[in-house]
Design an enzyme around this catalytic site. Sequence first.
Site, PDB file in Angstrom:
ATOM      1  N   ASP A  42       0.825  -1.202   0.000  1.00 39.54           N
ATOM      2  CA  ASP A  42       0.000   0.000   0.000  1.00 39.54           C
ATOM      3  C   ASP A  42       0.868   1.265   0.000  1.00 39.54           C
ATOM      4  O   ASP A  42       2.104   1.186  -0.022  1.00 39.54           O
ATOM      5  CB  ASP A  42      -0.903  -0.021   1.240  1.00 39.54           C
ATOM      6  N   ASP A  53     -10.036   2.944  -4.054  1.00 37.22           N
ATOM      7  CA  ASP A  53     -10.621   1.689  -3.584  1.00 37.22           C
ATOM      8  C   ASP A  53     -12.035   1.476  -4.124  1.00 37.22           C
ATOM      9  O   ASP A  53     -12.846   2.407  -4.162  1.00 37.22           O
ATOM     10  CB  ASP A  53     -10.694   1.677  -2.056  1.00 37.22           C
TER      11      ASP A  53
END
Length: 316
Positions: free
Chosen positions: A100, A156
């Site tokens: 991430d 996302d």
Amino acid sequence: TGLREAGYKYVNIDDGYWDGRGSDGKLRLNVRRFPSGMKSLTKYIHGLGLKAGIYSDAGDNTCGSGGVAAWGLGVGFVGHEKEDCNLYFDQWDFDFIKVDYCGGRHAQLDEREQYTKISNAIKSCKKKNVVFNVCRWAYPGTWISDVCDSWRTTGDIYCAWNSVKSIIKENLYIQAYTGGGHYNDPDMLEIGRTLSHDEENTHMAYWCIASSPLLIGCDMTTIPEYSLNLLKNKDLIAMNQDRLGLGAPVVQRDGDVYVVAKDMEKLMGKKRAVVVMNLSDETKSIPVSMEALGFTGQVGVYDCFTHQTAGTAQGT
């Protein structure tokens, strides 16, 4: 469930398995969540004929920590690239990692420099063929193909048609960047949650034709039968896993109706995968041009949802 036999091989852990980093710089595992340790977990997963995935951040803190939860502060890769890769892959024996960027952004890192450093550390491990997924919420640039196996192309996903639709639209015109064993990743599948059957069909079909990684994002214990069968659709999976591994460019458009297509099995051969998508909220018709698909004369048509031939077409 038959998912392993359908080709789903990885069981991935996401954020939240640490207990901070010790004063010696070593990562501490949350033993309340994983009392038997990670090595025993990967051994169990491998014993089922599956592979195991793990998670980290390119920078200091993880996304799930919110930059405040002690367990996720300072557990990212920055400054610990080689030792963390040694732990994840050579000691714990994981096969996949998602990295991430919340901590990378917080630490104000140069993303190309840092992800390249992590990539080099992965390649220096004794364990080979580790799959590396970069997650920094937009297409990073052409340099990324030299660094990892797949990369997130958008923010996302969440379980709503508007999210799926917007992610498809963001990916339509970057399909040229998928290929050669490196793939655009429009995020996890929301199949098996609250989408309608039509929405799930569009979701699955586009992810498959775009050669996207297929990561199941629902509760595995409660997948509805329709959704489970869709996830195991052998024809859609064949489209996804085709050896050419191509993206699917737009070949025809009428408003919010898109036709995307790609060669299958052989470049410029006789087989093409085609998805016709209606991204509007109204019923639409579109005459699909065989010429736009690269065909002349009579063309055999096969329906991946019914698993049956659908006659022949000529012209449209």
